[in-house]
Design a protein around this motif. Structure first.
Motif, PDB file in Angstrom:
ATOM      1  N   ASN A 292       0.774  -1.522  -0.404  1.00 44.82           N
ATOM      2  CA  ASN A 292       0.145  -0.372  -0.256  1.00 44.82           C
ATOM      3  C   ASN A 292       0.710   0.869  -0.095  1.00 44.82           C
ATOM      4  N   SER A 293       0.641   2.208  -0.714  1.00 43.29           N
ATOM      5  CA  SER A 293       1.398   3.129  -1.337  1.00 43.29           C
ATOM      6  C   SER A 293       1.451   4.260   0.885  1.00 43.29           C
ATOM      7  N   ASP A 294       0.715   4.387   1.495  1.00 38.39           N
ATOM      8  CA  ASP A 294       0.979   4.766   2.828  1.00 38.39           C
ATOM      9  C   ASP A 294       2.412   3.470   3.626  1.00 38.39           C
ATOM     10  N   THR A 296       5.006   2.452   1.711  1.00 38.93           N
ATOM     11  CA  THR A 296       6.173   2.411   0.897  1.00 38.93           C
ATOM     12  C   THR A 296       6.871   3.056   1.903  1.00 38.93           C
ATOM     13  N   LYS A 335       5.987   4.369 -10.627  1.00 37.50           N
ATOM     14  CA  LYS A 335       5.380   4.571  -9.354  1.00 37.50           C
ATOM     15  C   LYS A 335       6.649   5.170  -8.837  1.00 37.50           C
ATOM     16  N   LEU A 336       7.474   4.159  -8.266  1.00 33.17           N
ATOM     17  CA  LEU A 336       8.412   4.546  -7.540  1.00 33.17           C
ATOM     18  C   LEU A 336       9.446   5.555  -7.827  1.00 33.17           C
TER      19      LEU A 336
END
Lengths: 399, 513
Positions: A292-294, A296, A335-336
């Motif tokens: 989840n992006s929270d 990472t 994305k990263l």
């Protein structure tokens, strides 16, 4: 030990901490800074001569269960009575379990410890959770490079996220095989007598050769070729002679070229053509992407390297460089892209070999962890075959 | 063709040789290494053969204080003396690989007593280590705080929720943000103080949603965070240090915007860690492989794990112990060694070899064929000095193999089919005890024994001293292949001898191909 009620004659005995790895077992007492011994896990059944491996690749079959029980019993017998000099009847045991261990092995270990050795109580914690303890953190991405396989496990608030685990079978075993094939190919053309000797050498000796001579380059040579950034002056890496005996008993040597020494470990970063097409840095970023992006952000700042293979000189530097390159150039990881230059590998004062053992040692020392230990009575009352998972925290009475 | 061996069935349903089994005289049950309980009796040093108590063992970390082993070849080191500059110094040397501690590391001692003070004291410090002590202190502090908080809360979680949610009843957005579900975790609830802001930043977790003044700096509250008073303060208010922040309930939106900047700052601020490890240049140049340690040598010194042979130092030798075994049923001792480490005898020895008769397959007259009768002779040997009576002798075939022991017994009963018909013409016989003087007598034994006893020659074929040979007639009915016939039969009987007053049932199994 500090006792709340003043001086007590009875001192609580130290717990025994056991960590089963695929090539070495670490065992010792809780509260100490270093394990008592590193034993090789040669799980060889004496009756049938089979060699068993503790990895995630085992198939269950009823015929094999007897074989497993015998060998595991002998291993624990030698750990308790020959090396630690301890009576298991009065001791608690902390068991650091591999995340991908097949269930039937875990059940057997629990059965053996409770019914054969009459251990007082048992605590089994997954090893990624324990590797976070020396860093005093609760969040982290644990990269474990072992002997037969390597895994990437994200841990958030002391719970390993099982659905996001990345796994590949690139580990020290594949490095040794790579080294062997490169050296044998070179010897075929150069020196046929030595080739015959080198072909017959057992795996143990190739392991030793790899430990003593191999290292990891800073930059990936394939990438340098693509971008045409090769330096004009190639770095000189010397050959090394590994001494061995001739057929007649004279001293000869196997020449291990510089190319073999530096290229043997490339398989970890470039991948295998058979099973794993992508190397380890790719797996790390895949895992980060799937979370989840929270999480990472927190994970990317807490990268943790463990395992014996990560102690090969130059491993960590190379991983950093590879990760940066992948974040820049690989379109899959768009994305990263914001994490470029912000991945941080955490530092610790111990050795990568026994990080999870140290976590177990601290857990066995703390008095507050007493609730999490499962005694034989509760084990029978619950009527389960095996101890419930670490993340199943409803056992404690207060909740 | 070698004759097959006969194995005995232990209490735990495994088949073993008679020499591996122990027989308990009280409850008359067999046990093997796998099922009997072991206990450590006494400890001793293997080099000097002196006994030690368990306190000494745990204080010296399971290793002897006076004897060392060579770091290169793991053989014992010997003290030797040199005279340098008219002063006698001791150093350690290995007789096997010619390792000398004074030339290798420069390790010398003035006297034997000095070893304890300097060398061992250093080792003990490095064994636990400063880093481990600091880890333990840190975690025990946190656990103490949590224990105190728990006493204060006394487990009533709902009271907390009411107190937390009351000021924010008006704003649902904030209630969501600061409700307790946010940072809830099983371990953290046990040993982390979730209201102490300093702990949260140290624990490396996300600092989103907390009042951080820019990333993990120390606050004045740190001194008081461990006391009960401070926990009372933070208990009442959700946001730590809320009094300092002067949170205004009226201007919520402005306040959130102000805090947004601080939140973003904390994410992108990374601690710059300086790593000092790089590939040493020595690796790329030529070096001597024999001067580099192998994995096994490195693991004898876990605190340093040196790469070069010259950095290895002698380690202490591991202590050994003597074990005693108990019967799993009645907890009587089966084996007890003597306490004196010089002696290797036993005080109590209850082996099955001394109690049960040894069974051998002695003769097979013809090769087995289907539907053809052939003879098989089994011999029973009595190890005791007294006569032994055997009654209720039964010999049956059955289909069980080694590997199928795990399956349910019901399945096997259905599948059980006799593979052969066995005829035994008697069920009782007695075996003479072991007579030492019979070795020296001139009379031939066969004449003497067969004259005295009235034995059916088709049942008891022969008697010799303390052996009895028994005949069986077998007609196999089924075959596996054209070439192979497999027979497995079991013998069950009831034993009586003077040592044991109770009966004991034995089941033994033999394999004949």
């Amino acid at each position: 030990m500090n006792n709340f009620f003043g001086k007590q004659i009875f001192e609580r005995q130290k717990a025994v901490v056991v960590d089963f790895g695929s090539s070495f077992i670490k065992c010792g007492f809780a509260g100490e800074g270093v394990p008592q011994a590193f034993l090789p896990t040669n799980l060889i059944d004496l009756q049938t001569g089979e060699q068993l491996e503790i990895t995630s690749k085992n198939n269950t079959s009823q015929k094999k269960i007897q074989v497993w029980k015998r060998t595991l019993f002998k291993r624990f017998y030698s750990i308790f009575f020959e090396i630690l000099n301890v009576n298991p009847k009065n001791r608690r045991v902390v068991f650091c379990e591999n995340v991908l261990l097949p269930n039937f092995i875990k059940e057997m270990i629990i059965e053996i410890l409770f019914e054969k050795f009459h251990v007082v109580s048992l605590l089994s914690v997954p090893s990624p959770v324990l590797t976070l303890v020396p860093f005093k953190r609760h969040v982290g991405l644990v990269i474990d490079l072992g002997h037969f396989e390597s895994t990437v496990v994200p841990v958030y608030q002391e719970i390993p996220l099982y659905s996001k685990i990345e796994y590949c079978s690139l580990a020290f075993d594949s490095v040794v095989k790579n080294l062997r094939s490169i050296v044998l190919n070179e010897l075929k053309e150069a020196n046929k007598e030595v080739y015959q000797i080198a072909e017959k050498l057992p795996e143990k000796i190739w392991n030793q050769i790899a430990v003593k001579t191999c290292f990891v380059l800073e930059q990936n040579p394939l990438i340098l070729k693509k971008e045409k950034k090769e330096k004009k002056k190639k770095e000189f890496i010397a050959d090394i002679n590994y001494p061995c005996l001739d057929k007649e008993g004279n001293d000869t040597a196997i020449a291990i070229s510089g190319k073999a020494r530096s290229n043997a470990s490339e398989i970890l970063f470039n991948g295998n053509s058979q099973n794993d097409f992508e190397g380890i840095p790719y797996r790390i970023l895949e895992c980060l992407m799937s979370c989840n992006s929270d999480i990472t952000v927190a994970l990317s700042q807490n990268l943790i390297l463990t395992g014996g293979t990560s102690m090969v000189p130059g491993c960590r530097l190379r991983l950093e460089n590879e990760l940066d390159w992948l974040l820049e150039n690989e379109p899959h990881f768009k994305k990263l892209k914001g994490l470029q230059g912000k991945l941080v590998f955490q530092k610790h004062p111990f050795f990568n070999n026994y990080l999870s053992w140290i976590g177990g040692s601290v857990f066995g020392y703390l008095e507050i962890m007493n609730e999490k230990f499962v005694t034989l009575q509760t084990f029978k009352e619950m009527g389960l075959k095996s101890i419930p998972n670490w993340s199943h925290f409803n056992i404690s009475k207060e909740n | 063709m070698s004759l097959p061996k006969v194995e005995f069935k232990c209490n735990c349903n495994t088949l073993r040789n008679l020499s591996d089994l122990y027989c308990c005289t009280q409850c008359s049950k067999l046990s093997c290494n796998y099922c009997c309980e072991t206990k450590i009796d006494s400890y001793f040093c293997p080099v000097s053969l002196t006994g030690l108590s368990s306190d000494e063992v745990s204080s010296s970390l399971c290793k002897s204080n006076k004897h060392f082993q060579c770091p290169q070849c793991e053989s014992q080191l010997v003290f030797q003396a040199t005279t340098e500059n008219s002063s006698q110094k001791l150093y350690l040397s290995c007789n096997y690989c010619r390792y000398r501690s004074d030339t290798a590391i420069g390790l010398t001692f003035k006297s034997m007593n000095e070893i304890h003070k300097e060398y061992l004291a250093k080792e003990r410090i490095s064994h636990t280590g400063k880093e481990m002590e600091s880890l333990k202190e840190y975690y025990s502090k946190i656990s103490k705080e949590m224990l105190k908080l728990r006493e204060f809360n006394s487990g009533k979680f709902h009271r907390l929720l009411n107190v937390i949610n009351s000021p924010y009843k008006s704003s649902p957005r904030l209630r969501k943000k600061f409700s307790t579900g946010r940072n809830f975790s099983p371990m953290r609830s046990i040993y982390s103080n979730r209201y102490s802001q300093n702990e949260r930043t140290k624990l490396g977790g996300s600092t989103v949603g907390s009042n951080n003044k820019g990333g993990g700096g120390e606050n004045k509250d740190d001194k008081f965070s461990s006391s009960l008073m401070s926990s009372k303060k933070t208990y009442g208010s959700v946001l730590p240090n809320s009094q300092k922040m002067k949170f205004n309930y009226t201007n919520l939106e402005e306040a959130i915007e102000k805090r947004k900047d601080k939140i973003t700052n904390t994410i992108h601020k990374t601690e710059k860690i300086q790593w000092t490890d790089q590939i040493p240049k020595e690796l790329k140049n030529k070096f001597n492989v024999t001067q580099i340690t192998s994995l096994q040598q490195r693991f004898s010194q876990l605190t340093t794990q040196p790469r070069k042979l010259s950095e290895l130092s002698p380690q202490r030798i591991r202590l050994m112990n003597k074990k005693s075994k108990q019967c799993p049923n009645c907890q009587h001792t089966l084996i007890k060694p003597e306490m004196n480490p010089n002696k290797s005898t036993f005080k109590i020895k209850k082996l099955a070899l001394f109690v049960l008769p040894q069974i051998f397959i002695s003769k097979i007259t013809e090769t087995f064929q289907v539907n053809k009768q052939s003879e098989l002779v089994i011999s029973f040997k009595n190890p005791t000095f007294n006569d032994m009576k055997i009654s209720n002798l039964e010999i049956n075939t059955f289909h069980l193999s080694y590997q199928d022991q795990d399956q349910d017994q019901n399945e096997n009963k259905n599948k059980e089919q006799t593979t052969a018909n066995i005829v035994v013409k008697g069920t009782e016989f007695s075996i003479n005890g072991y007579d030492e003087s019979a070795q020296f007598s001139d009379i031939t034994l066969e004449e003497e024994t067969t004259q005295k006893t009235n034995d059916d020659p088709e049942f008891v074929q022969q008697r010799k001293l303390n052996k009895v040979y028994i005949k069986m007639l077998i007609t196999p009915t089924k075959a596996i292949n054209l070439l192979q016939i497999e027979l497995k039969f079991k013998v069950s009987c009831v034993l009586q001898s003077k040592f044991e007053s109770e009966a004991s049932a034995i089941i033994s199994l033999g394999e004949v191909n």
